[in-house]
Design an enzyme around this catalytic site. Sequence first.
Site, short mmCIF file in Angstrom:
data_model
loop_
_atom_site.label_atom_id
_atom_site.label_comp_id
_atom_site.label_asym_id
_atom_site.label_seq_id
_atom_site.Cartn_x
_atom_site.Cartn_y
_atom_site.Cartn_z
CB SER A 28 -0.90 0.00 1.24
OG SER A 28 -1.38 1.30 1.47
CG ASP A 71 -6.77 3.15 -7.71
OD1 ASP A 71 -7.20 2.40 -6.80
OD2 ASP A 71 -6.09 4.18 -7.48
NE ARG A 80 -13.04 1.18 -6.27
CZ ARG A 80 -12.10 2.12 -6.26
NH1 ARG A 80 -10.83 1.79 -6.41
NH2 ARG A 80 -12.42 3.38 -6.09
C1 S3P Z 1 -3.26 5.72 -3.52
C2 S3P Z 1 -2.88 4.42 -3.28
C3 S3P Z 1 -3.76 3.27 -3.51
C4 S3P Z 1 -4.92 3.62 -4.44
C5 S3P Z 1 -5.56 4.92 -4.07
C6 S3P Z 1 -4.56 6.05 -4.11
C7 S3P Z 1 -2.29 6.78 -3.22
O1 S3P Z 1 -4.28 2.82 -2.28
O2 S3P Z 1 -5.88 2.60 -4.45
O3 S3P Z 1 -6.62 5.21 -4.96
O4 S3P Z 1 -2.48 7.93 -3.68
O5 S3P Z 1 -1.31 6.50 -2.51
P1 S3P Z 1 -3.40 1.87 -1.29
O6 S3P Z 1 -2.12 2.55 -1.04
O7 S3P Z 1 -4.19 1.75 -0.02
O8 S3P Z 1 -3.27 0.57 -2.00
#
Ligand code: S3P
Length: 442
Positions: free
Chosen positions: A163, A330, A361
Site C-alpha cells: 500500500s 484502481d 469493488r
Molecule cells: C493511492 C494508493 C492506492 C490507491 C488509491 C490512491 C495513493 O491505495 O488505491 O486510490 O495515492 O497512494 P493503497 O495505497 O491503499 O493501496
Amino acid sequence: MKIEQPKALRGRVELPGDKSISHRAALFLAISKGEARIDNFAESEDCGSTLRVLRELGASIESRDSGVFVKGKGKTGLLKPAAALDCGNSGTTVRLLSGILAGHPFESTLTGDESLQKRPMKRIIEPLTSMGAKISANEQRLPLKISGTPDLRSIEHRLAVASAQVKSCILLAGLNAAGKTFVKSPSAKSKEPSSRDHTERMLRFLGADINESFEAVPEGFVHKVSIDGGSQLIARDINVPGDISAAAFFMVAAAGLENSVVEMKNVGLNPTRAAVVDVLKQFGADISISGRNETGGETRGDIVVRGNSGFAVNAVSNIIKGDVIANLIDEIPILAVFATRLPGGLEFRDAAELRVKESDRIAAVVENLRRMNADVEEFPDGFRVGRSDLKGARVDSFGDHRIAMAFAVAALFAEGATEISDSACAAVSFPGFFDQLSKIST
Ligand code: S3P
C-alpha cells in the site's frame, strides 16, 4: 445518468490532474519551507478535501492565476484545528495526513464520510503508535484521535500489503523521527517498487534525504525505502501530470468501440501506475504514446487510442495476478469491463484489497456486470469475466467514483440503455467525466 451506445468516440479528452500526485503536492508543500505553485492541481472532491483540511490546520493555500499557491509551515508548523477534520471520501488524505499529524504536538481528530468510516486504519495506527504517537480509534476505524509529538522514534516497518498510502504515512512520520525510518514492502519477483512511488519521487524533489534499495530474499526482492528524520523540505513548483487512472476509462472506451480515435495530452506515465497501458496493449488495444518527457520526477506523455473492430484470441495468459496487481489496483473495475470484449475474457486474482476501497469493488463489479448479462465468477480475491454481450440495465455506483465511471463505459458497449444510480460520485476524482464523454460521443 442514462447512457446509450454511441457510434464511436472521437476527439480530445481533457483529464484532471493526477489525484495521487495532487494530494501529495498540497500536503508536502504545506510542511515545506517557502512558497510554491502547483499547476494542474486536480479539481476533484478528494483533492478539495485535502486543501480544506490543510487550511483548517493553518496552511495558507490560495487558488489564483489557474494555479494553487501553498505557503509552507515547516515540518511541525501546522496548527491545532478548531474542530474535527473531515476528509470526505479520501483515503489518501486521511492516511497521509495521519503520518504528518503524528509529528505535531497537539491533538486532532480525523473523520470522513460513511465509506471512509468503514475503511481499515489498523495498518497506519500500529506503526504510528510504535513511533510514539497516541491514537485512539473506533475499532481501528475513523474517527481517529491523534496526539502527536515531534520527537517520534524511528522504526523499521514491514508492510503487510503493498500500500502506497501506508508507506507514505510512515515516511511522513519519519520526517519527525530521530534517525532513519525504514519501510519495507512485501516481497516481489522483480526489483521494482511494489506500490506507486509518487511520495518517494516528490520528497526527493523537495530535498528530503530519502533512499531506496532492494534486499534479496528467497521469494525475490524486498523494496526498502528510508527517510532521514533530519530532512527538511524546501518548497518548489510542482506541475501535476494528467491522471492515468482517469485516462483508463477513455482508453478502454475508445479501444472497445470501432472507428474511435481519442487523444489525451500530458498523461502521467510513472511506471508504478502505467501497467494498465501494458495490459491493454497486450490484449490488442491500439494505443500509441508520444512526446514522453519528465518534469519534477514524474514521466508523462501524450496518448492516442484507436478503436478495434474486435480483439483476437489472447496470445498471453488471461489471468492477471501477483505483483502487477498493486500497479493497476484502481484500474481493475474498468479492466473488468474491457474483459467483456476479449475472446478469452480476463481473470483477476490476488486483488482482495479491492474489497476495502471506496466500496467493495469485487462485489460491485460482479453485481453490476451480472445485471448487464455478463458471464462473471466471483472469488474472495478477485473475479473472472468472460466474453459477454452486454445488455443495458439499471446499475449502481455503490457511491464509488470508479464504479460509476467503469459502468458508464460498460454502457457504451451494451445493447439498449443503461441507467447508473448516484453517478454524481464520479466527481470524487473526475468532475467533468460525463461532459467529456458526451463531448466525444458521435
Ligand atoms: C493511492 C494508493 C492506492 C490507491 C488509491 C490512491 C495513493 O491505495 O488505491 O486510490 O495515492 O497512494 P493503497 O495505497 O491503499 O493501496
